[in-house]
Write a protein that holds these residues in place. Structure first.
Motif, PDB file in Angstrom:
ATOM      1  N   ASP A 118       0.778  -1.173   0.031  1.00  0.00           N
ATOM      2  CA  ASP A 118      -0.096   0.089   0.122  1.00  0.00           C
ATOM      3  C   ASP A 118       0.919   1.280  -0.114  1.00  0.00           C
ATOM      4  O   ASP A 118       0.736   2.136   0.806  1.00  0.00           O
ATOM      5  CB  ASP A 118      -1.072  -0.120   1.075  1.00  0.00           C
ATOM      6  CG  ASP A 118      -2.148  -1.201   1.148  1.00  0.00           C
ATOM      7  OD1 ASP A 118      -3.075  -1.042   0.316  1.00  0.00           O
ATOM      8  OD2 ASP A 118      -1.663  -2.391   1.478  1.00  0.00           O
ATOM      9  N   ASP A 125      -1.258  -2.583  -4.266  1.00  0.00           N
ATOM     10  CA  ASP A 125      -1.393  -1.349  -3.942  1.00  0.00           C
ATOM     11  C   ASP A 125      -0.563  -0.448  -3.924  1.00  0.00           C
ATOM     12  O   ASP A 125      -0.380   0.739  -3.046  1.00  0.00           O
ATOM     13  CB  ASP A 125      -2.681  -0.786  -2.848  1.00  0.00           C
ATOM     14  CG  ASP A 125      -3.988  -1.048  -3.108  1.00  0.00           C
ATOM     15  OD1 ASP A 125      -4.292  -1.598  -4.192  1.00  0.00           O
ATOM     16  OD2 ASP A 125      -4.963  -0.806  -2.066  1.00  0.00           O
ATOM     17  N   ASN A 136      -6.090  -4.099  -5.294  1.00  0.00           N
ATOM     18  CA  ASN A 136      -7.297  -3.478  -6.085  1.00  0.00           C
ATOM     19  C   ASN A 136      -6.955  -2.180  -6.857  1.00  0.00           C
ATOM     20  O   ASN A 136      -7.279  -2.109  -7.942  1.00  0.00           O
ATOM     21  CB  ASN A 136      -8.476  -3.381  -5.286  1.00  0.00           C
ATOM     22  CG  ASN A 136      -8.104  -2.519  -3.970  1.00  0.00           C
ATOM     23  OD1 ASN A 136      -7.405  -2.914  -3.179  1.00  0.00           O
ATOM     24  ND2 ASN A 136      -8.728  -1.207  -4.070  1.00  0.00           N
ATOM     25  N   HIS A 137      -6.177  -1.456  -6.118  1.00  0.00           N
ATOM     26  CA  HIS A 137      -5.699  -0.049  -7.031  1.00  0.00           C
ATOM     27  C   HIS A 137      -4.694  -0.322  -8.267  1.00  0.00           C
ATOM     28  O   HIS A 137      -4.661   0.629  -8.850  1.00  0.00           O
ATOM     29  CB  HIS A 137      -5.089   0.754  -6.006  1.00  0.00           C
ATOM     30  CG  HIS A 137      -6.046   1.398  -4.842  1.00  0.00           C
ATOM     31  ND1 HIS A 137      -7.135   2.608  -5.626  1.00  0.00           N
ATOM     32  CD2 HIS A 137      -6.506   1.485  -3.711  1.00  0.00           C
ATOM     33  CE1 HIS A 137      -7.862   2.871  -4.622  1.00  0.00           C
ATOM     34  NE2 HIS A 137      -7.345   2.294  -3.566  1.00  0.00           N
ATOM     35  N   HIS A 179      -3.219  -9.218  -1.173  1.00  0.00           N
ATOM     36  CA  HIS A 179      -3.790  -8.069  -0.870  1.00  0.00           C
ATOM     37  C   HIS A 179      -5.299  -8.050  -0.411  1.00  0.00           C
ATOM     38  O   HIS A 179      -6.258  -7.591  -1.076  1.00  0.00           O
ATOM     39  CB  HIS A 179      -3.790  -7.180  -2.056  1.00  0.00           C
ATOM     40  CG  HIS A 179      -3.939  -5.630  -2.063  1.00  0.00           C
ATOM     41  ND1 HIS A 179      -3.082  -4.836  -1.323  1.00  0.00           N
ATOM     42  CD2 HIS A 179      -5.212  -4.648  -2.081  1.00  0.00           C
ATOM     43  CE1 HIS A 179      -3.938  -3.618  -0.970  1.00  0.00           C
ATOM     44  NE2 HIS A 179      -5.105  -3.530  -1.721  1.00  0.00           N
ATOM     45  N   HIS A 183      -3.590  -4.046   2.105  1.00  0.00           N
ATOM     46  CA  HIS A 183      -5.273  -3.508   1.913  1.00  0.00           C
ATOM     47  C   HIS A 183      -5.663  -2.606   2.967  1.00  0.00           C
ATOM     48  O   HIS A 183      -6.420  -1.747   2.773  1.00  0.00           O
ATOM     49  CB  HIS A 183      -6.036  -4.645   1.456  1.00  0.00           C
ATOM     50  CG  HIS A 183      -7.550  -4.313   0.994  1.00  0.00           C
ATOM     51  ND1 HIS A 183      -7.721  -3.112  -0.059  1.00  0.00           N
ATOM     52  CD2 HIS A 183      -8.517  -4.756   1.219  1.00  0.00           C
ATOM     53  CE1 HIS A 183      -8.825  -3.183  -0.539  1.00  0.00           C
ATOM     54  NE2 HIS A 183      -9.503  -3.885   0.369  1.00  0.00           N
TER      55      HIS A 183
HETATM   56 ZN    ZN Z   1      -6.365  -2.242  -1.456  1.00  0.00          ZN
END
Ligand code: ZN
Length: 585
Positions: free
Chosen positions: A45, A110, A143-144, A259, A298
């Motif tokens: 992240d 991320d 996800n990002h 993640h 995450h």
């Molecule tokens: Zn995330």
């Protein structure tokens, strides 16, 4: 460069391996060691935080740290014990300081997306460039990483210039020296892997396998247009399938980079473990016993936990906060004969990326260079305004700029998400659009990308949910203090221009809102309404609990993109009136 092609799992007769670049330990010719030490340094992240983050994003609880106040300023008197942490040049120094025998840097996703302008300006190529310098070997996708879509993620990995914005000032992007892994990211069409599911590294004759996973909730938290044709499957089953394959190939030392993670008890030491069991713990305890270590992400939390694997053995489960403030060091021994991790030798700790060390010169130079380059994008004209569009609230609670942003989000979500109305949370409108001009403007109401980004810096997604008329009324009641949602102070959602209503200052909570109309037509309790709000609000942010009960979630573009598009299409933009809400006593 690692190979960019990979075989579907069933065909994977040979395992792709990166070149061996690890430092060998001192040889003991007389008594060859039976185990090989391996050290992992992990981050998660980072979100493009090349420059040291500021404010609360710069603080990390540190029992050994100084006392700082809530803004992160050193006071020595009040506040908690925190360190000010983060910044790529400091991270690079800490990574070097913790590098020992057979060390490799890996990550849990991320790393890019929701980035500050320095990285976002060039589609996060700046961050990937710097991570390459730090020697990153593999990361799970987060996800990002899908924020700009799967096609863009592939470009970032393989190289080439951006299809719309072209090359960055650095020239054609060369691609990454590491892969984003996704053992649970499949193509719907044929169930093949959309990303490499694993990465194997040879270390002094033993192989360590890394399996990458991204949260299965990804489709609900990224823009749907970018992930069409992909499916995100349940994490444990996806990883276990790869784990069995790797074991059959003789890769018994296995690390999962996932993640997904858990929340911790507030104010715990970064190396402590007090988590609220959630998806992270579910995955960490459910993975095949062949998996030796679970590195997570995450949730932006710092913890070093031991879970129990399905065979009853303790197994480490870690996360290193966010924005490059913490790195996790994981050491273990791999038995040369069994090729497996000697589980009793695993040790892990989180280290704070303090700013009390010297910056890494090469990384600091890269960050400075990207900072200078990002000025080109920051100064790019995206639209014009006829007068200042401010953030001073009208008596109704409407902010001119809040109304404008709601209009931009409605326009961005009408087609794909069938949105009928939109709301913006007032706290997410961070700065006014001033007139005349801008640092780059000529006093003629120019709005630059940098100014627009300052207004909307969070990289939230525009989303659309279905609410009934009755639910919509509940949402609006939840704006006011005194309700069961415990709103801390009255927060008036900024409505799009086609939605009007009245609220009463004196009416009791639950009876304040009346006369809701969409395009002038009264809203009924039972009608279904497609409502555009950002993902922060969809998640129940700012105590809008009823928004969590929306259905048929659709995800659209990032808020900054919707805003910039709107400014471009409607230039010159006049400040919207603040007449959408009527207030009575
Ligand atoms: Zn995330």
């Amino acid at each position: 460069m690692t190979s960019r092609s990979f075989l579907p799992l069933v065909l994977a007769g040979a395992i792709a391996m990166g070149g061996v670049t690890l430092v060998a330990g001192p040889a003991d010719a007389a008594r060859p060691e039976r185990t090989v030490p391996v050290r992992l340094l992990t981050i998660n992240d980072l979100h493009g935080n090349l420059e040291p983050p500021s404010g609360s994003a710069s603080r990390i609880l540190d029992p050994k740290g100084p006392l700082v106040d809530a803004d992160g300023k050193l006071t020595g008197i009040v506040g908690g014990k925190y360190s000010i942490a983060g910044g790529a040049a400091y991270l690079a120094t800490h990574l070097k300081q913790h590098t020992g025998r057979n060390t490799m840097v890996v990550a849990a996703g991320d790393l890019i997306g929701a980035s500050p302008l320095i990285s976002a300006a060039y589609h996060d190529e700046p961050t990937l460039d710097v991570l390459g310098q730090m020697g990153l070997k593999a990361s799970s996708a987060g996800n990002h990483e899908f924020d700009e879509g799967y096609t863009e993620l592939q470009r970032l990995m393989k190289g080439g210039c951006h299809p719309v914005d072209g090359c960055s000032p650095a020239g054609e992007w060369e691609g990454t020296d590491f892969d984003f892994l996704g053992a649970n990211v499949l193509k719907e069409r044929n169930d093949r892997y959309a990303l490499p599911p694993y990465f194997v590294k040879s270390v002094n004759g033993v192989k360590v396998g890394f399996i990458g996973l991204v949260t299965a909730t990804t489709p609900t938290i990224v823009s749907s247009s970018g992930i069409q044709g992909l499916k995100f499957t349940e994490e444990v089953a996806a990883a276990n399938k790869v784990s069995r394959l790797l074991a059959r190939q003789g890769v018994k030392a296995q690390v999962v980079l996932v993640h997904e993670g858990d929340q911790v008890t507030p104010n715990q030491d970064p190396s402590a473990c007090s988590v609220t069991p959630g998806n992270g713990s579910r995955i960490a305890s459910g993975l095949d016993p062949q998996v030796d270590v679970v590195v997570s992400g995450h949730s932006h939390q710092a913890y070093v936990c031991k879970t129990t694997d399905p065979a009853g053995q303790p197994r480490y489960y870690t996360q290193g906060s966010s924005f490059g403030r913490v790195l996790t060091q994981i050491d273990f021994q791999v038995d040369k004969r069994t090729r497996d991790v000697v589980r009793s030798t695993v040790a892990a700790a989180n280290h704070i990326v303090t700013r009390t060390v010297a910056e890494d010169r090469a990384v600091a130079d890269s960050v400075a260079l990207w900072k200078a380059r990002s000025a080109d994008i920051a100064n790019k004209q995206v639209g014009r305004i006829t007068a200042e569009i401010g953030i001073t609230a009208a008596p109704s609670g409407e902010l001119p700029l809040g109304n404008l942003i709601a209009d931009s989000q409605l326009e961005a979500t009408r087609t794909g998400g069938n949105a009928q109305i939109a709301f913006m949370n007032p706290g997410g409108v961070r700065a006014p659009l001033t007139h005349p001009g801008s640092p780059a403007g000529e006093g003629d109401g120019v709005v630059t990308y940098g100014e627009a980004f300052t207004v909307q810096p969070f990289n939230n997604l525009t989303q659309v949910i279905t609410l009934t008329g009755a639910q919509l009324k509940t949402v609006l009641e939840q704006q006011f203090v005194g309700g069961p949602n415990n709103q801390a102070f009255t927060k008036i959602l900024q409505p799009s221009s086609n939605f009007t209503y009245t609220y009463s200052r004196s009416a009791p909570w639950g009876s304040k809102v009346s006369a809701m109309k969409i395009d002038g037509v009264a809203v009924t309790d039972t009608q279904s309404i497609r409502v555009a709000v950002n993902n922060f609000l969809v998640g129940g942010g700012d105590a809008f609990a009823e928004l969590k009960n929306g259905t048929d979630l659709w995800s659209g573009p990032l808020d900054i993109d919707a805003f910039v598009d709107y400014l471009g299409k409607h230039s010159p933009v006049a400040p919207p009136a603040t007449d959408r809400i009527t207030v009575v006593d």
